[in-house]
Design a protein around this motif. Structure first.
Motif, short mmCIF file in Angstrom:
data_model
loop_
_atom_site.label_atom_id
_atom_site.label_comp_id
_atom_site.label_asym_id
_atom_site.label_seq_id
_atom_site.Cartn_x
_atom_site.Cartn_y
_atom_site.Cartn_z
N LEU A 204 28.91 35.03 121.15
CA LEU A 204 27.89 35.53 122.07
C LEU A 204 28.41 36.77 122.78
CD1 LEU A 204 26.63 32.23 123.71
CD2 LEU A 204 25.34 33.74 122.20
N ARG A 205 27.58 37.78 122.85
CA ARG A 205 27.95 39.03 123.52
C ARG A 205 26.89 39.38 124.56
NH1 ARG A 205 29.58 39.15 118.20
NH2 ARG A 205 31.67 39.95 117.84
N TRP A 206 27.31 40.07 125.59
CA TRP A 206 26.42 40.47 126.68
C TRP A 206 26.61 41.95 126.90
CZ3 TRP A 206 22.50 39.09 129.58
CH2 TRP A 206 22.31 39.65 130.83
N ASP A 207 25.50 42.72 126.87
CA ASP A 207 25.60 44.16 127.08
C ASP A 207 25.14 44.58 128.47
OD1 ASP A 207 22.84 44.05 127.01
OD2 ASP A 207 22.62 45.31 125.24
N GLY A 208 24.99 43.62 129.37
CA GLY A 208 24.53 43.92 130.72
C GLY A 208 23.07 43.55 130.93
N SER A 209 22.32 43.43 129.84
CA SER A 209 20.92 43.03 129.96
C SER A 209 20.46 42.07 128.87
CB SER A 209 20.00 44.26 129.97
OG SER A 209 20.13 44.98 128.76
N VAL A 210 21.16 42.04 127.75
CA VAL A 210 20.75 41.21 126.62
C VAL A 210 21.92 40.36 126.13
CG1 VAL A 210 19.87 41.25 124.24
CG2 VAL A 210 19.02 42.90 125.88
N LEU A 211 21.64 39.08 125.88
CA LEU A 211 22.60 38.17 125.28
C LEU A 211 22.30 38.14 123.79
CD1 LEU A 211 24.86 36.12 125.96
CD2 LEU A 211 23.07 34.38 126.15
N TYR A 212 23.30 38.40 122.94
CA TYR A 212 23.04 38.54 121.51
C TYR A 212 24.23 38.09 120.67
CZ TYR A 212 25.87 42.78 121.88
OH TYR A 212 26.89 43.65 122.10
N VAL A 213 23.99 37.92 119.37
CA VAL A 213 25.02 37.63 118.37
C VAL A 213 24.91 38.71 117.31
CG1 VAL A 213 25.83 35.97 116.65
CG2 VAL A 213 24.84 35.15 118.78
N GLU A 214 26.04 39.28 116.90
CA GLU A 214 26.03 40.33 115.88
C GLU A 214 26.00 39.72 114.47
OE1 GLU A 214 29.45 42.78 116.61
OE2 GLU A 214 28.40 43.91 118.16
N HIS A 215 25.22 40.35 113.59
CA HIS A 215 25.11 39.94 112.19
C HIS A 215 25.30 41.16 111.30
CE1 HIS A 215 23.25 35.88 112.66
NE2 HIS A 215 22.98 36.37 113.85
N ASP A 216 25.92 40.95 110.15
CA ASP A 216 25.91 41.95 109.08
C ASP A 216 24.84 41.46 108.11
OD1 ASP A 216 27.98 43.28 110.29
OD2 ASP A 216 29.52 42.52 108.94
N VAL A 217 23.91 42.34 107.73
CA VAL A 217 22.77 41.97 106.88
C VAL A 217 22.94 42.61 105.51
CG1 VAL A 217 20.26 42.01 106.65
CG2 VAL A 217 21.29 41.85 108.93
N TYR A 218 22.79 41.80 104.46
CA TYR A 218 22.92 42.26 103.07
C TYR A 218 21.63 41.97 102.32
CZ TYR A 218 27.92 42.10 104.16
OH TYR A 218 29.15 42.28 104.73
N HIS A 219 21.21 42.88 101.45
CA HIS A 219 20.11 42.65 100.51
C HIS A 219 20.69 42.71 99.11
CE1 HIS A 219 16.61 43.92 103.36
NE2 HIS A 219 17.24 42.83 103.78
N ASN A 220 20.58 41.58 98.39
CA ASN A 220 21.16 41.43 97.05
C ASN A 220 22.63 41.86 97.03
OD1 ASN A 220 18.73 40.48 96.08
ND2 ASN A 220 18.05 42.48 95.39
N GLY A 221 23.36 41.49 98.07
CA GLY A 221 24.79 41.76 98.14
C GLY A 221 25.18 43.12 98.68
N GLN A 222 24.20 44.00 98.93
CA GLN A 222 24.51 45.34 99.44
C GLN A 222 24.27 45.38 100.95
OE1 GLN A 222 22.20 48.49 97.69
NE2 GLN A 222 23.37 50.08 98.71
N LEU A 223 25.27 45.86 101.69
CA LEU A 223 25.16 45.94 103.14
C LEU A 223 24.04 46.90 103.54
CD1 LEU A 223 26.43 45.19 105.92
CD2 LEU A 223 27.83 47.25 105.70
N VAL A 224 23.09 46.43 104.35
CA VAL A 224 22.00 47.29 104.81
C VAL A 224 22.02 47.49 106.32
CG1 VAL A 224 20.44 46.84 102.88
CG2 VAL A 224 20.35 45.36 104.88
N HIS A 225 22.73 46.63 107.05
CA HIS A 225 22.80 46.81 108.50
C HIS A 225 24.05 46.13 109.03
CE1 HIS A 225 21.70 47.34 112.61
NE2 HIS A 225 20.44 47.64 112.35
N ARG A 226 24.95 46.89 109.63
CA ARG A 226 26.18 46.35 110.20
C ARG A 226 25.98 46.14 111.70
NH1 ARG A 226 30.57 44.90 109.23
NH2 ARG A 226 31.74 45.76 107.54
N LYS A 227 26.45 44.99 112.15
CA LYS A 227 26.41 44.64 113.57
C LYS A 227 24.98 44.65 114.13
CE LYS A 227 31.17 45.66 114.59
NZ LYS A 227 32.13 46.27 115.47
N TYR A 228 24.04 44.12 113.34
CA TYR A 228 22.67 43.95 113.80
C TYR A 228 22.69 42.97 114.97
CZ TYR A 228 17.88 42.22 113.90
OH TYR A 228 16.62 41.85 114.30
N ARG A 229 22.01 43.31 116.05
CA ARG A 229 21.99 42.45 117.23
C ARG A 229 20.79 41.51 117.18
NH1 ARG A 229 23.60 46.10 122.48
NH2 ARG A 229 25.70 46.65 121.76
#
Length: 70
Positions: free
Chosen positions: A26-51
């Protein structure tokens, strides 16, 4: 990334298998509580550290635990 969790789902409209990886920290940026995700489509990275925001219900339970009311 120490303890990594993977989720996988088929996105029918895009004809891709989406896989996400997270360390479930869990991370807090001062206003939002979130978890970071790396998102892959068919094994290819499409979004790093998606909140991905934590839901209000989860945030309320966490607050009650921190406050010692659980």
């Amino acid at each position: 990334m120490g303890d990594v969790r993977q989720d996988e789902r088929l996105i029918e409209g895009l004809k891709v298998i989406e896989t996400t990886e997270t360390d479930n920290v869990l991370r807090w940026d001062g206003s939002v509580l979130y978890v970071e995700h790396d998102v892959y489509h068919n094994g290819q990275l499409v979004h790093r550290k998606y909140r991905r925001k934590v839901t209000a219900e989860v945030a309320k339970v966490l607050l009650s635990v921190i406050a010692g009311k659980a």
